[in-house]
Design a protein around this motif. Structure first.
Motif, PDB file in Angstrom:
ATOM      1  N   SER A 142       0.868  -1.198   0.000  1.00  0.00           N
ATOM      2  CA  SER A 142       0.000   0.000   0.000  1.00  0.00           C
ATOM      3  C   SER A 142       0.896   1.237   0.000  1.00  0.00           C
ATOM      4  O   SER A 142       2.104   1.140   0.288  1.00  0.00           O
ATOM      5  CB  SER A 142      -0.953   0.004   1.217  1.00  0.00           C
ATOM      6  N   MET A 143       0.330   2.428  -0.314  1.00  0.00           N
ATOM      7  CA  MET A 143       1.167   3.622  -0.479  1.00  0.00           C
ATOM      8  C   MET A 143       0.386   4.887  -0.143  1.00  0.00           C
ATOM      9  O   MET A 143      -0.827   4.985  -0.413  1.00  0.00           O
ATOM     10  CB  MET A 143       1.648   3.691  -1.923  1.00  0.00           C
ATOM     11  N   THR A 144       1.130   5.853   0.398  1.00  0.00           N
ATOM     12  CA  THR A 144       0.652   7.240   0.504  1.00  0.00           C
ATOM     13  C   THR A 144       1.734   8.137  -0.078  1.00  0.00           C
ATOM     14  O   THR A 144       2.909   7.738  -0.148  1.00  0.00           O
ATOM     15  CB  THR A 144       0.382   7.628   1.966  1.00  0.00           C
ATOM     16  N   HIS A 145       1.332   9.372  -0.501  1.00  0.00           N
ATOM     17  CA  HIS A 145       2.347  10.264  -1.066  1.00  0.00           C
ATOM     18  C   HIS A 145       1.952  11.719  -0.802  1.00  0.00           C
ATOM     19  O   HIS A 145       0.763  12.021  -0.601  1.00  0.00           O
ATOM     20  CB  HIS A 145       2.516  10.043  -2.559  1.00  0.00           C
ATOM     21  N   THR A 146       2.961  12.592  -0.816  1.00  0.00           N
ATOM     22  CA  THR A 146       2.746  14.042  -0.763  1.00  0.00           C
ATOM     23  C   THR A 146       3.634  14.688  -1.807  1.00  0.00           C
ATOM     24  O   THR A 146       4.717  14.178  -2.135  1.00  0.00           O
ATOM     25  CB  THR A 146       3.099  14.616   0.624  1.00  0.00           C
ATOM     26  N   LEU A 147       3.168  15.846  -2.341  1.00  0.00           N
ATOM     27  CA  LEU A 147       3.939  16.570  -3.352  1.00  0.00           C
ATOM     28  C   LEU A 147       3.880  18.060  -2.985  1.00  0.00           C
ATOM     29  O   LEU A 147       2.786  18.647  -2.947  1.00  0.00           O
ATOM     30  CB  LEU A 147       3.335  16.333  -4.738  1.00  0.00           C
ATOM     31  N   VAL A 148       5.037  18.688  -2.718  1.00  0.00           N
ATOM     32  CA  VAL A 148       5.097  20.104  -2.308  1.00  0.00           C
ATOM     33  C   VAL A 148       6.139  20.821  -3.164  1.00  0.00           C
ATOM     34  O   VAL A 148       7.063  20.188  -3.704  1.00  0.00           O
ATOM     35  CB  VAL A 148       5.461  20.232  -0.815  1.00  0.00           C
ATOM     36  N   ASP A 149       5.922  22.167  -3.284  1.00  0.00           N
ATOM     37  CA  ASP A 149       6.896  22.970  -4.036  1.00  0.00           C
ATOM     38  C   ASP A 149       8.220  23.009  -3.300  1.00  0.00           C
ATOM     39  O   ASP A 149       8.290  23.014  -2.070  1.00  0.00           O
ATOM     40  CB  ASP A 149       6.366  24.387  -4.230  1.00  0.00           C
ATOM     41  N   ALA A 150       9.278  23.043  -4.114  1.00  0.00           N
ATOM     42  CA  ALA A 150      10.637  23.112  -3.543  1.00  0.00           C
ATOM     43  C   ALA A 150      11.528  23.805  -4.546  1.00  0.00           C
ATOM     44  O   ALA A 150      11.177  23.994  -5.713  1.00  0.00           O
ATOM     45  CB  ALA A 150      11.143  21.721  -3.234  1.00  0.00           C
ATOM     46  N   THR A 151      12.695  24.244  -4.070  1.00  0.00           N
ATOM     47  CA  THR A 151      13.656  24.892  -4.955  1.00  0.00           C
ATOM     48  C   THR A 151      14.090  23.913  -6.039  1.00  0.00           C
ATOM     49  O   THR A 151      14.513  22.803  -5.761  1.00  0.00           O
ATOM     50  CB  THR A 151      14.886  25.345  -4.154  1.00  0.00           C
ATOM     51  N   GLY A 152      13.931  24.344  -7.287  1.00  0.00           N
ATOM     52  CA  GLY A 152      14.319  23.497  -8.415  1.00  0.00           C
ATOM     53  C   GLY A 152      13.272  22.501  -8.826  1.00  0.00           C
ATOM     54  O   GLY A 152      13.504  21.673  -9.710  1.00  0.00           O
ATOM     55  N   GLY A 153      12.058  22.546  -8.270  1.00  0.00           N
ATOM     56  CA  GLY A 153      11.005  21.615  -8.642  1.00  0.00           C
ATOM     57  C   GLY A 153      10.032  21.401  -7.518  1.00  0.00           C
ATOM     58  O   GLY A 153       9.689  22.330  -6.790  1.00  0.00           O
ATOM     59  N   ARG A 154       9.635  20.146  -7.341  1.00  0.00           N
ATOM     60  CA  ARG A 154       8.728  19.790  -6.249  1.00  0.00           C
ATOM     61  C   ARG A 154       9.261  18.559  -5.524  1.00  0.00           C
ATOM     62  O   ARG A 154       9.923  17.702  -6.124  1.00  0.00           O
ATOM     63  CB  ARG A 154       7.326  19.508  -6.795  1.00  0.00           C
ATOM     64  N   LYS A 155       8.927  18.526  -4.237  1.00  0.00           N
ATOM     65  CA  LYS A 155       9.411  17.398  -3.434  1.00  0.00           C
ATOM     66  C   LYS A 155       8.303  16.361  -3.320  1.00  0.00           C
ATOM     67  O   LYS A 155       7.213  16.650  -2.842  1.00  0.00           O
ATOM     68  CB  LYS A 155       9.833  17.870  -2.048  1.00  0.00           C
ATOM     69  N   LEU A 156       8.645  15.139  -3.777  1.00  0.00           N
ATOM     70  CA  LEU A 156       7.701  14.020  -3.730  1.00  0.00           C
ATOM     71  C   LEU A 156       8.136  13.057  -2.625  1.00  0.00           C
ATOM     72  O   LEU A 156       9.262  12.583  -2.617  1.00  0.00           O
ATOM     73  CB  LEU A 156       7.677  13.268  -5.076  1.00  0.00           C
ATOM     74  N   THR A 157       7.208  12.869  -1.690  1.00  0.00           N
ATOM     75  CA  THR A 157       7.476  11.912  -0.596  1.00  0.00           C
ATOM     76  C   THR A 157       6.508  10.738  -0.731  1.00  0.00           C
ATOM     77  O   THR A 157       5.284  10.922  -0.724  1.00  0.00           O
ATOM     78  CB  THR A 157       7.289  12.582   0.776  1.00  0.00           C
ATOM     79  N   ILE A 158       7.091   9.553  -0.870  1.00  0.00           N
ATOM     80  CA  ILE A 158       6.286   8.321  -1.003  1.00  0.00           C
ATOM     81  C   ILE A 158       6.553   7.440   0.218  1.00  0.00           C
ATOM     82  O   ILE A 158       7.709   7.209   0.584  1.00  0.00           O
ATOM     83  CB  ILE A 158       6.640   7.548  -2.291  1.00  0.00           C
TER      84      ILE A 158
END
Length: 402
Positions: A280-296
């Motif tokens: 199973s999985m959860t994820h978050t996506l937030v703005d960051a310098t140089g792109g976006r930060k994806l946490t899985i």
């Protein structure tokens, strides 16, 4: 002349009397004695001939038998009184040799057929599984080898075997016949024999793929006439590991005109080396310098029945790794997969583990965004990959966020 006639008659009478006295004829008695002697001589000759006729077969038979006992003459030699035959004649002697002119009618044909003879003959084969191609023929087949044929019936590289399978006192021949379709091959174990004219005929099929087995690995024939066949529940091809299949030995015998299984397992159960991983999985996506930060965050549950010493995540190459469990990844495995995967310590049976991966992904979304899929795989302590008991719950999807 009248005076001479009396004297002439007197002289003629005296002459006749003198001659008769000196040369006496045989007379009736002498004739009877002569005839009697002739009859006796003829009777002796006839008797001798009869004795010869009676003794000739006896002497000839004694000569053929090597019998040196003098023959016993018949009691009577009268031609008109033949000897009465015995009521129960003595049967002729039985030949001492074991072979007889009609031995081929009682002796079973020799079914010991070499590999070269199978390849040189035309044979009829049992039916192939439904998965086989139309080129996998069964009638009047000339068997080929892998070096000269493809997608047609082939005589496998496995050795042919010989044993008395039907109890007729003569050997039969068993061989593995294959026919490729796609990346796999249909296979069947076939027994051959010879008919009374020496032609190769098919005795029957022992077992084939799709009859509860997916592969035939080898066979052994016993002196008792049974066939031990080594079978598997999977036929490796392409990138399938060779250690995946389960193997069993099943025993077959010829009974009632066909081959039946008489020993060994009758089916494959669950592979005791496998377990059931669930992802199973959860994820978050937030703005960051140089792109976006994806946490899985992955949660792996091992529903058993065996431990998974290691697990590997596939499909992680969506951005640049930053923090999380990237440091726990086996570097050799990551390098081998061009860092698209991560092999980490696994999950014991009945437990769950969480794994976090943070990475920087492009700042892009909208109609061009695509979904990404991730899977978890069971590995043992020897870095060998295994199948899952229920692969449908080993995958999750990340929505199109970049």
């Amino acid at each position: 002349m009248s005076d001479l006639e009396p004297r002439l008659r007197e002289r003629f009478t005296a002459y006749r009397t003198d001659v008769t006295t000196r040369a006496v004829g045989p007379g009736p008695d002498q004739a009877r004695r002569t005839l009697r002697r002739r009859r006796q001589t003829r009777a002796v000759a006839v008797a001798a001939a009869a004795v010869v006729l009676v003794l000739a077969p006896v002497v000839a038979n004694a000569a053929l038998k090597g019998d040196r006992t003098p023959p016993v003459p018949a009691v009577s030699v009268e031609p008109t009184a033949p000897t009465t035959p015995d009521a129960t004649p003595t049967p002729p002697p039985t030949p001492s040799g074991s072979a007889s002119p009609t031995g081929s009618a009682t002796q079973a044909p020799d079914g010991n057929i070499s590999r070269a003879q199978l390849l040189a003959a035309r044979v009829d084969l049992p039916t192939w599984p439904e998965t086989a191609l139309s080129t996998c023929t069964t009638s009047n087949v000339r068997l080929l080898t892998k070096s000269v044929g493809n997608y047609v019936p082939l005589l496998s590289d496995l050795p042919v075997g010989h044993a008395d399978l039907d109890g007729d006192g003569a050997q039969e021949t068993v061989a593995v016949i294959t026919c490729r379709y796609g990346e796999s091959s249909a296979k069947q174990v076939v027994a051959f024999d010879r008919d009374d004219d020496g032609r190769i005929v098919t005795l029957g099929r022992v077992v084939r793929t799709s009859d509860g087995v997916e592969d035939i690995l080898g066979m052994t024939l016993t002196a008792a006439g049974s066939i031990d066949v080594r079978v598997a529940d999977l036929q490796p091809c392409c990138d399938t590991p060779r250690y995946w299949p389960q193997e069993q030995t099943r025993t077959y015998r010829f009974k009632g005109g066909r081959f039946v299984q008489t020993g060994g397992p009758t089916k494959f159960g669950k592979d005791p080396r496998l377990t059931d991983l669930r992802l199973s999985m959860t994820h978050t996506l937030v703005d960051a310098t140089g792109g976006r930060k994806l946490t899985i965050v992955f949660t792996v549950t091992n529903a058993g029945p065996v431990d998974a010493p290691q697990v590997q995540f596939n499909g992680l190459d969506v951005g640049a790794p930053t923090t999380g469990d990237w440091s726990r990844c086996d570097p050799a495995a990551a390098a081998a997969d061009d860092h698209r995967t991560c092999l980490v310590p696994g999950v014991p049976a009945g437990e769950s583990r969480r794994y976090t991966f943070v990475q920087l992904v492009p700042n892009r979304s909208g109609a061009d965004a695509t979904a990404r899929g991730f899977t978890v795989v069971h590995y043992d302590a020897q870095d060998r990959q295994w199948r899952d008991l229920s692969a449908k719950n080993n995958s999750v999807d990340l929505p199109g966020v970049f």
